[in-house]
Every structure is written in structure tokens, then in C-alpha cells.
Design a protein around this motif. Structure first.
Motif, mmCIF file in Angstrom:
data_model
loop_
_atom_site.group_PDB
_atom_site.id
_atom_site.type_symbol
_atom_site.label_atom_id
_atom_site.label_comp_id
_atom_site.label_asym_id
_atom_site.label_seq_id
_atom_site.Cartn_x
_atom_site.Cartn_y
_atom_site.Cartn_z
ATOM 1 N N ALA A 1 0.519 -1.341 0.019
ATOM 2 C CA ALA A 1 -0.106 -0.162 -0.042
ATOM 3 C C ALA A 1 0.793 1.209 -0.083
ATOM 4 N N LYS A 2 0.487 2.175 -0.209
ATOM 5 C CA LYS A 2 1.042 3.414 -1.182
ATOM 6 C C LYS A 2 2.164 4.130 -1.440
ATOM 7 N N THR A 3 2.609 2.395 -2.634
ATOM 8 C CA THR A 3 2.973 2.843 -3.743
ATOM 9 C C THR A 3 2.852 3.806 -4.973
ATOM 10 N N PRO A 4 3.438 4.607 -5.061
ATOM 11 C CA PRO A 4 2.780 5.926 -5.774
ATOM 12 C C PRO A 4 2.461 4.921 -7.100
ATOM 13 N N ALA A 5 0.814 5.830 -7.331
ATOM 14 C CA ALA A 5 -0.103 5.431 -8.526
ATOM 15 C C ALA A 5 0.907 5.205 -10.227
ATOM 16 N N ALA A 6 1.866 5.724 -10.503
ATOM 17 C CA ALA A 6 2.434 5.750 -11.286
ATOM 18 C C ALA A 6 2.970 5.194 -11.769
ATOM 19 N N ILE A 7 3.299 4.569 -10.221
ATOM 20 C CA ILE A 7 4.274 3.423 -10.630
ATOM 21 C C ILE A 7 3.512 1.538 -10.999
ATOM 22 N N ILE A 8 2.912 1.842 -9.826
ATOM 23 C CA ILE A 8 1.136 0.805 -10.272
ATOM 24 C C ILE A 8 1.158 0.738 -11.504
ATOM 25 N N ALA A 9 0.600 1.781 -12.506
ATOM 26 C CA ALA A 9 0.521 2.463 -13.566
ATOM 27 C C ALA A 9 1.315 1.184 -14.426
ATOM 28 N N ARG A 10 2.366 2.395 -14.355
ATOM 29 C CA ARG A 10 3.681 1.227 -15.178
ATOM 30 C C ARG A 10 3.948 0.204 -15.125
ATOM 31 N N LEU A 11 3.865 -0.751 -13.809
ATOM 32 C CA LEU A 11 4.044 -2.348 -13.519
ATOM 33 C C LEU A 11 3.010 -2.939 -14.173
ATOM 34 N N GLU A 12 1.493 -2.228 -14.113
ATOM 35 C CA GLU A 12 0.724 -3.028 -14.701
ATOM 36 C C GLU A 12 0.098 -2.798 -15.982
ATOM 37 N N LYS A 13 0.967 -1.495 -16.931
ATOM 38 C CA LYS A 13 1.520 -2.259 -18.355
ATOM 39 C C LYS A 13 2.454 -2.935 -18.718
ATOM 40 N N GLU A 14 3.503 -3.173 -18.003
ATOM 41 C CA GLU A 14 4.628 -3.865 -18.366
ATOM 42 C C GLU A 14 4.002 -4.936 -17.908
ATOM 43 N N VAL A 15 3.419 -5.405 -17.231
ATOM 44 C CA VAL A 15 3.380 -6.937 -17.036
ATOM 45 C C VAL A 15 2.311 -7.280 -18.072
ATOM 46 N N GLN A 16 0.721 -6.200 -18.320
ATOM 47 C CA GLN A 16 0.239 -6.578 -19.756
ATOM 48 C C GLN A 16 0.701 -6.740 -20.905
ATOM 49 N N THR A 17 2.118 -6.041 -20.704
ATOM 50 C CA THR A 17 2.500 -5.815 -22.230
ATOM 51 C C THR A 17 3.911 -7.408 -22.064
ATOM 52 N N ALA A 18 3.721 -7.884 -21.197
ATOM 53 C CA ALA A 18 4.559 -8.525 -21.335
ATOM 54 C C ALA A 18 4.146 -10.776 -21.025
ATOM 55 N N ILE A 19 2.597 -10.386 -20.706
ATOM 56 C CA ILE A 19 1.095 -11.513 -20.744
ATOM 57 C C ILE A 19 0.999 -11.762 -22.262
ATOM 58 N N ALA A 20 1.971 -10.614 -23.174
ATOM 59 C CA ALA A 20 0.746 -10.492 -24.558
ATOM 60 C C ALA A 20 2.055 -11.463 -25.136
ATOM 61 N N VAL A 21 3.445 -11.713 -24.742
ATOM 62 C CA VAL A 21 4.161 -11.961 -25.563
ATOM 63 C C VAL A 21 4.388 -13.428 -26.179
#
Length: 321
Positions: free
Chosen positions: A256-276
Motif C-alpha cells: 500500500a502507498k506505492t505511487p500510483a504512477a509506478i503501479i500504472a507502469r507495472l500494470e502496463k509492463e505486465v500486460q505487455t509481458a503476458i502478450a508476448v
């Protein structure tokens, strides 16, 4: 003037967080898994390898098994919320609140869901190859013979495999003894060795041993047969109803309290990774379905799972510790 100052301060903070997310990560990221080999560890290693390649920093899997994943999760809950310590866990994360009276953290308040990484449809009811049963009906009959002392193994108290087996035990009236082990790998090893006789297992955990003949699959606990086990009946086809529950999912969370921008970056990167394609193939090889959900979708899944699995805990008669 004060309003202008606050506006500027907020703008600067937003810009700082945005810059942090763009530069993130600048050092290795630790991905804690609260279990040993198999299950979420497999997901963590597939995902971490791809994230390392995408972000040019190492995502290092750190296994901290114990207490049904609580030890590892607690480390993450108490870590600095900067995106450099993450948790990859399983459905056990949603069961624990109903199993343990005292938790060192709150699964919703102390974590931010990032993405459901993968999942499997259902568990497989397996027995050791030396047990003289070839069907669910034979297993139930055998368990009720005078002197029969059957035990089912699990990776520990309160995980999804324990819950699925306890529900089967209750519905079938088999009165099998629960024997928890320190991890899924240890439980399967014990099943093969004959220390326990029965187990509800995930496909990645059990399929290699089913195919080698060391384990025998009696039923697939789903509405339809598994494509990779076409000759194995569903639990309903095998004669037992009301045992179905969702098999485990694997998901990535941050403190909790991890910056929203970092959460959004990780969310995007995980989705990119899973699409490979190669990543999807790796998950498919261990009979896991790659997902890559949004953070919002994963949070909804988590909230629903805590409620639904809590009800199954009650039906299965598992007493909180």
C-alpha cells in the motif's frame, strides 16, 4: 495565494511521480513468493524473466515459504512502498483471512493489486499409483473399509489445494486426515512416496507425474473435461456433486502507498509481458492460462474471492486457527 501554492505543489509532486515511473526501475526489483517450487513460483519466474528483458533491470524471485504464504506477504506489506519489493501470490492470499484468526496484515488495506498474471480452471483429484482405486466411487468405498486410514496432502493449512480437498472430503464423507507440508512440491513427493494417499492438485503440479504414471488422476473438478486429460471424468461425471471451486490464480501486488504512477507502469509492463507469444507458450506448457488483467479487474477478483472462498471454508468445516 495559498491555493496557488498548493496547486503548484501538487503539480510538482505529480511531475515527480511521473518522472519516477518513467525512470523506474533503476535497480533490481525483488519479487517475493511465499511458497517453494511450483505454483506461483513458476508464474513468478516466467514473468520476472520477461520483465527483466523489457525493463533492463533484474526482477529477482525471492522464495520465502511458510504459513501458507503469509510470511512472504508480510515482508512485502512492511517493505518500503517504492516498487522495488513486490508480491506474486496465489489464491491462498484470499483464503487466509478465513483460516487464520490473527493476520499480520490486511489483504485489501495493506496491498495494491497490479495484475492477475495467470490462472487455471480447476483441480485434479489424484492418488498415488499404488493405491488400489481407479475411480472416485472406488476411492470413497475404499476409505470406508474397516482399518482404512487415508490421508490427503496439501502445501499447508488454508491454501486452495487444502480447501478443495477438504470440500471433497466433506461432500464424499471420506473422513480423510489432512497432512500439511511445507510447499506443493513436498506434498506431491509425499504422495508419490505413499506417505499420503490422496491430493487435490493443480495441473502444473500434477500433470508430469500423471503422464509418467507415478500418480493416477481420478477426476477433474470442473464443469467440462480438461482437453489435456480427455479420458478423466469431471467430478460430477464421477458421481459427486457440489465440489467445484475455482482453482488458484496467480497475481502481482505491491505494498500500500506505492505511487500510483509506478503501479500504472507495472500494470502496463505486465500486460505487455503476458502478450508476448513466447511467454504465453511457457504458461501453456504448464497448463496455466496467461491473463494480464488490469489492476481494477484484479482488485475486483480479490474482493470477490475473499468472500466466496470464506463461504467454502465454512461449508468444508475448516476451523479458523
Amino acid at each position: 495565494m495559498r491555493i496557488k501554492f498548493l496547486f503548484v505543489t501538487a503539480a510538482l509532486a505529480a511531475a515527480t511521480f511521473s518522472a519516477q515511473a518513467q525512470n523506474y526501475p533503476t535497480r533490481p526489483v525483488r519479487v517475493i513468493v511465499g511458497f517453494g517450487a511450483g505454483g506461483p513460483d513458476t508464474s513468478a519466474r516466467i514473468l520476472s524473466a520477461q520483465l527483466s528483458a523489457q525493463l533492463h533491470q533484474q526482477f529477482v524471485v525471492d522464495n520465502r515459504p511458510g504459513a501458507n504464504g503469509i510470511i512472504g506477504a508480510d515482508i512485502v506489506a512492511k517493505s518500503t512502498p517504492d516498487g522495488y519489493t513486490l508480491l506474486l501470490t496465489s489464491g491462498s492470499f484470499a483464503i487466509n483471512p478465513s483460516i487464520y484468526r490473527k493476520m499480520p496484515f490486511d489483504p485489501l488495506r495493506d496491498f495494491i493489486p497490479i495484475s492477475q498474471v495467470a490462472g487455471s480452471d480447476a483441480h485434479i483429484l489424484v492418488v498415488g499409483s499404488t493405491l488400489p482405486v481407479n475411480s472416485v466411487r472406488e476411492l470413497i468405498e475404499y476409505s470406508k473399509k474397516p482399518g482404512a486410514k487415508l490421508a490427503y496432502g496439501t502445501p499447508g493449512i488454508g491454501n486452495s489445494l487444502h480447501l478443495a480437498a477438504a470440500l471433497f472430503n466433506q461432500r464424499a464423507g471420506t473422513n480423510m486426515i489432512h497432512v500439511p507440508y511445507k510447499g506443493a512440491g513436498a506434498a506431491v513427493t509425499a504422495l508419490i512416496a505413499g506417505e499420503v494417499q490422496v491430493m487435490m492438485a493443480t495441473p502444473p503440479l500434477s500433470l508430469p507425474h500423471i503422464r509418467s504414471g507415478r500418480l493416477r488422476a481420478l477426476a477433474y473438478n470442473h464443469t467440462a473435461r480438461a482437453s489435456y486429460l480427455p479420458d478423466v471424468p469431471t467430478m460430477t461425471e464421477a458421481g459427486l456433486n457440489n465440489t467445484q471451486m475455482e482453482a488458484s490464480w496467480h497475481g502481482l501486488l505491491a505494498p500500500a502507498k506505492t505511487p500510483a504512477a509506478i503501479i500504472a507502469r507495472l500494470e502496463k509492463e505486465v500486460q505487455t509481458a503476458i502478450a508476448v507469444p513466447q511467454v504465453r507458450e511457457q504458461y501453456a506448457k504448464v497448463e496455466l492460462k496467461p491473463v494480464g488483467s488490469s489492476a481494477a479487474e484484479f482488485r475486483t477478483l480479490l474482493v470477490d474471492a475473499i468472500k466466496k472462498l470464506g463461504e467454502i471454508v465454512r461449508i468444508a468445516g475448516i476451523q479458523p486457527e
